[in-house]
Design a protein around this motif. Sequence first.
Motif, mmCIF file in Angstrom:
data_model
loop_
_atom_site.group_PDB
_atom_site.id
_atom_site.type_symbol
_atom_site.label_atom_id
_atom_site.label_comp_id
_atom_site.label_asym_id
_atom_site.label_seq_id
_atom_site.Cartn_x
_atom_site.Cartn_y
_atom_site.Cartn_z
ATOM 1 N N VAL A 57 0.708 -1.323 0.140
ATOM 2 C CA VAL A 57 -0.044 -0.088 -0.050
ATOM 3 C C VAL A 57 0.844 1.320 0.172
ATOM 4 N N GLY A 58 2.134 1.179 0.195
ATOM 5 C CA GLY A 58 2.927 2.271 0.331
ATOM 6 C C GLY A 58 3.064 2.787 1.711
ATOM 7 N N ILE A 59 4.129 3.686 2.021
ATOM 8 C CA ILE A 59 4.378 4.146 3.506
ATOM 9 C C ILE A 59 3.301 5.027 3.768
ATOM 10 N N SER A 60 2.794 6.029 2.859
ATOM 11 C CA SER A 60 1.874 6.936 3.249
ATOM 12 C C SER A 60 0.801 6.381 3.769
ATOM 13 N N PHE A 61 0.039 5.489 3.235
ATOM 14 C CA PHE A 61 -1.364 5.058 3.716
ATOM 15 C C PHE A 61 -1.037 4.011 4.878
ATOM 16 N N SER A 62 0.264 3.612 5.091
ATOM 17 C CA SER A 62 0.536 2.422 6.264
ATOM 18 C C SER A 62 0.482 3.236 7.454
ATOM 19 N N PHE A 63 0.700 4.675 7.490
ATOM 20 C CA PHE A 63 0.744 5.386 8.621
ATOM 21 C C PHE A 63 -0.621 5.126 9.692
ATOM 22 N N ILE A 64 -1.605 4.864 8.819
ATOM 23 C CA ILE A 64 -3.136 4.661 9.542
ATOM 24 C C ILE A 64 -3.005 3.599 10.468
ATOM 25 N N ALA A 65 -2.302 2.506 10.074
ATOM 26 C CA ALA A 65 -2.169 1.117 10.847
ATOM 27 C C ALA A 65 -0.940 1.021 11.423
ATOM 28 N N LEU A 66 0.043 1.865 11.235
ATOM 29 C CA LEU A 66 1.423 1.391 11.730
ATOM 30 C C LEU A 66 1.501 2.020 13.296
ATOM 31 N N PRO A 67 0.754 2.831 13.942
ATOM 32 C CA PRO A 67 1.097 3.228 15.436
ATOM 33 C C PRO A 67 0.941 1.982 16.383
ATOM 34 N N GLY A 68 -0.063 1.134 16.084
ATOM 35 C CA GLY A 68 -0.039 -0.266 16.772
ATOM 36 C C GLY A 68 1.234 -1.171 16.534
ATOM 37 N N PHE A 69 1.596 -1.092 15.483
ATOM 38 C CA PHE A 69 2.789 -1.931 15.008
ATOM 39 C C PHE A 69 3.798 -1.282 15.598
ATOM 40 N N TYR A 70 4.255 -0.129 15.545
ATOM 41 C CA TYR A 70 5.415 0.625 16.182
ATOM 42 C C TYR A 70 5.490 0.426 17.487
ATOM 43 N N ILE A 71 4.379 0.526 18.246
ATOM 44 C CA ILE A 71 4.528 0.345 19.912
ATOM 45 C C ILE A 71 4.813 -1.025 20.182
ATOM 46 N N PHE A 72 4.368 -2.115 19.276
ATOM 47 C CA PHE A 72 4.645 -3.530 19.441
ATOM 48 C C PHE A 72 6.174 -3.789 19.125
ATOM 49 N N LEU A 73 6.780 -3.012 18.229
ATOM 50 C CA LEU A 73 7.943 -3.308 17.761
ATOM 51 C C LEU A 73 9.137 -2.838 19.194
ATOM 52 N N VAL A 74 8.757 -1.603 19.533
ATOM 53 C CA VAL A 74 9.332 -0.949 20.655
ATOM 54 C C VAL A 74 9.468 -2.221 21.809
ATOM 55 N N ASP A 75 8.400 -2.741 22.107
ATOM 56 C CA ASP A 75 8.047 -3.704 23.331
ATOM 57 C C ASP A 75 8.676 -4.889 22.798
ATOM 58 N N ARG A 76 8.573 -5.413 21.611
ATOM 59 C CA ARG A 76 9.398 -6.587 21.276
ATOM 60 C C ARG A 76 10.915 -6.565 21.181
ATOM 61 N N PHE A 77 11.587 -5.359 20.809
ATOM 62 C CA PHE A 77 12.913 -5.288 21.136
ATOM 63 C C PHE A 77 13.415 -5.419 22.421
ATOM 64 N N LEU A 78 12.525 -4.377 23.235
ATOM 65 C CA LEU A 78 12.849 -4.562 24.621
ATOM 66 C C LEU A 78 13.130 -5.962 25.287
ATOM 67 N N ARG A 79 11.853 -6.848 24.893
ATOM 68 C CA ARG A 79 11.993 -8.059 25.494
ATOM 69 C C ARG A 79 13.165 -9.075 24.715
#
Length: 803
Positions: free
Chosen positions: A385-407
Amino acid sequence: MKENKKQDPWGRVTCMEHATSLLHPIPTQNSLFIYTLSLPLLPSKQANSILLTKAIVPILISLASERERDRNPERKERMEIEKSNNGGSNPSAGEEFKDMIKGVTKFLMMVIFLGTIMLWIMMPTLTYRTKWLPHLRIKFGTSTYFGATGTTLFMYMFPMMVVACLGCVYLHFKNRKSPHHIDRETKGGVWSKLRKPMLVKGPLGIVSVTEITFLAMFVALLLWCFITYLRNSFATITPKSAAAHDESLWQAKLESAALRLGLIGNICLAFLFLPVARGSSLLPAMGLTSESSIKYHIWLGHMVMALFTVHGLCYIIYWASMHEISQMIMWDTKGVSNLAGEIALAAGLVMWATTYPKIRRRFFEVFFYTHYLYIVFMLFFVLHVGISFSFIALPGFYIFLVDRFLRFLQSRENVRLLAARILPSDTMELTFSKNSKLVYSPTSIMFVNIPSISKLQWHPFTITSSSKLEPEKLSIVIKKEGKWSTKLHQRLSSSDQIDRLAVSVEGPYGPASADFLRHEALVMVCGGSGITPFISVIRDLIATSQKETCKIPKITLICAFKKSSEISMLDLVLPLSGLETELSSDINIKIEAFITRDNDAGDEAKAGKIKTLWFKPSLSDQSISSILGPNSWLWLGAILASSFLIFMIIIGIITRYYIYPIDHNTNKIYSLTSKTIIYILVISVSIMATCSAAMLWNKKKYGKVESKQVQNVDRPSPTSSPTSSWGYNSLREIESTPQESLVQRTNLHFGERPNLKKLLLDVEGSSVGVLVCGPKKMRQKVAEICSSGLAENLHFESISFSW
């Protein structure tokens, strides 16, 4: 001096008039809510008004609350009762300041989140497309630093990151709440009714009135968006417009419906990763835990895959009817990549197939390993879909990535395993060294990995210890059931001496707070190993009775075991150390243990031995501690804010000095795929750099203390094998006064099942907290009793794990 009454282009008064109006007396908090909701509607040039309003909002909240208390004598009387329950002490100025900070941050979180929901509601409308979107694109999408991606970046990504950071601040102050403050549960209150189970049996499991309400609202949002999208798009499709694209009318409408299904799936995807971000601030801020929210992840996963599957099938049918089946392998570097979408869909379908209950239960490892395909799924979704449209769904995945890397960082180190106890019931208790500053709530869980058994498998176990009662130890209980636990049991029970067992952990994870003191009585119903979360609750209440002057609820523990050998699990209720000479008189505890398949204790239970193994310390092992130190919530907020800021700075520089000179914001020259890959790499680097820096700083500050703590741990003699205290009344060997006291308060019932209805309804108290952990049928039975209306004082809470 002339009065200036200029209005802005939208017809509102000037910032000074608006600020002055806010100072007028307000009769209720509803007026304050209306005034504050108007803040986001102010133009950006009215910065002074916003600052002034933010400064006076806490004052207005305080004044409105004070006035409401004076006008409501019942509430005033209830506050006096709470004051007496809390020891008759008034909150200090520091506590009032913390309460104010919590109130303001929670209010801002709610306003920002509701604003984001409002954008989703308006997105499919013509008003949004023709009026709002052009204005927003001019304001955010024409920058030479972010280009067209700036629109969705600042409209969807930025607000949710602010909410997550505010949640960290809220939880930091919430965890520092005075231990003497108790919010008593009221009988038949509104919140109590909303938490009652509404559906007990069915595909959704046990769900409360609140959960059903929010689920219905979410489904209504999806239906509204889909219907509005279709209505507006179908209005523009005519036989003439379809013929212009060499399409028939049904083909044009099918292609339009397929696109809109993808847009609806994107809304579900925005929430999909939030329930599995174990260490995020959003779930605890709403009073949820990751393990209790797994069902939301399951619901959202089914919605996402159903919508995306139909989305893909509709496009395949459309291409086949248009004799353009070659579109399936098309990778457009300037627009939507069909091949990337198909790869993402294929990865999602594999994950979806393994979630079928029979496959997940019989082949859990297949389910576990295939879920790592989420990396492939999200990567190719963004490329699709491209990065522009992805930002609608990316906030939750961004928070998950932070948590996953800390784990990931936490799991790289081995932890210090002190001892292991093997019970006759094929149950093992592992005790670890813990940093004394690590505090967790009862019913918390911890993920464990033992490389000598499996390097890849991580399994969640309930923590049975209390951080109040055992500040330097942490214990978990493991029941021999699957292949992994069977191998561990064989290794521990086959040898009398094991020098060392390498173990890695992730966690602990649990509720931000578990205030069981709000109830007058607690009833805990469990089956088999389901007793483990309640061991931590009992220990926590014992510690509270020893250290604090407050009323402890009456405790009733109802256990159901299959065999008499499992009675030995009751030996784990009290810790080996940390207790006074006897249980406090404030602890009113009663245990009703039911052994369903045996009519007496049996020879196995009578001669049951508890084998204890002690492990040698190693300098490479560390005490279990929070990877971000004692102030972990503030550090998590700092990581979220700094990583996102670094991401925007780097992307701004790359766009301004590399992409913009080539593309000039046309989105037609520079490859969209290359741009998306750059964004993904910068996000990854920003998260890894900030998480690593925070971890290293905290390790440098607290690491020496942990190493010293590990080295100073005394290693007792390895020849400790006491007889179980629960084998048979005449043969009990009591080793401690607290244990003897607990045995005297226990009733054993052989050859019968607990009459849950009678046991629950016989419990007295205006507020009775009912906790249940065990088989599905047991949870459903308890939920059915609590929701039947036979007793208004029963407050249900299910503790189950569906990993």
